[in-house]
Write an enzyme that holds these catalytic residues in place. Sequence first.
Site, short mmCIF file in Angstrom:
data_model
loop_
_atom_site.label_atom_id
_atom_site.label_comp_id
_atom_site.label_asym_id
_atom_site.label_seq_id
_atom_site.Cartn_x
_atom_site.Cartn_y
_atom_site.Cartn_z
N TYR A 1 0.84 -1.21 0.00
CA TYR A 1 0.00 0.00 0.00
C TYR A 1 0.87 1.26 0.00
O TYR A 1 0.67 2.18 -0.79
CB TYR A 1 -0.90 -0.03 1.22
N THR B 1 -3.88 8.54 9.87
CA THR B 1 -5.01 7.70 10.27
C THR B 1 -6.30 8.53 10.23
O THR B 1 -6.36 9.60 10.82
CB THR B 1 -4.81 7.14 11.68
#
Length: 270
Positions: free
Chosen positions: A166, A198
């Site tokens: 990723y 996040t």
Amino acid sequence: MPTEPDANVVPDYAALMRLDGQVHVVLGAGQGIGYQSAHALSAFGATVVCVDRDGDRAEQVAAEVGGRALVGEITDRESTAQMFAHVEQDFGRLDGVADIVGLARYKPLVDLTDDDWTFHFDIVLKHAYLALEAAARVWERTKTGGAIAFVASVAGLQSSPNLAAYGAMKAALMSLVRTSAVELGPLGVRVNAVAPGTVRTPRAQANPKWTQELLDANVKKTPTGRLSYPADVASALLFLLSPLSAQITGTSLVVDGGNMVLFNVDTPTP
């Protein structure tokens, strides 16, 4: 050549945030950051084309923002080209694209399979190239210019254990942004990215690996004292797609509450 502004003239800064009369496409509009982006663009006057592979979600957000729903597979060249062709045919213009699409599989590096690498290539990088290509074709024909903003990730800017594939694809995406900004600049097109840390998206909050203990540990390393929400990222995308950012292209704007400033190898990850 673009007209040079008068350095002594004070622009109407509020007007530079307006998107009235403009048409913007949101790829991945059905939930999370895409859902918030559709609402943000609409709130500032844009007509929003809400694209999602889930037709019900696309229809729902389109109804909420008074926009248009399109269903398609953004990792498929023909499907992507058809979606942008519909926008050009129906509206005769394309002013902006917010590309939210991306997904991660959490695995240690040594456990990654060929399928994992292909999955991340398709969902993170290939679809972005296809969207760039399809949008650029529209801008070549319409001569209107515009802007496109992708959602990258801090995983492409720093080490991210268990996110090797990723992170590698997000780093490649940010490289693609820089090159595309150069190549599409003559068309009057700006290309940028937002790199979140996040984010408390519905999908992330449903992930059992994101325990409260892990979230609390990340908050402690975030100067703003909280993690990001989809609206935080949508706000950055709105800025990059608006005339306020007219002189910004080829860059990736980090949206992580300052977490990366304090980042070290002890930062918890799933």
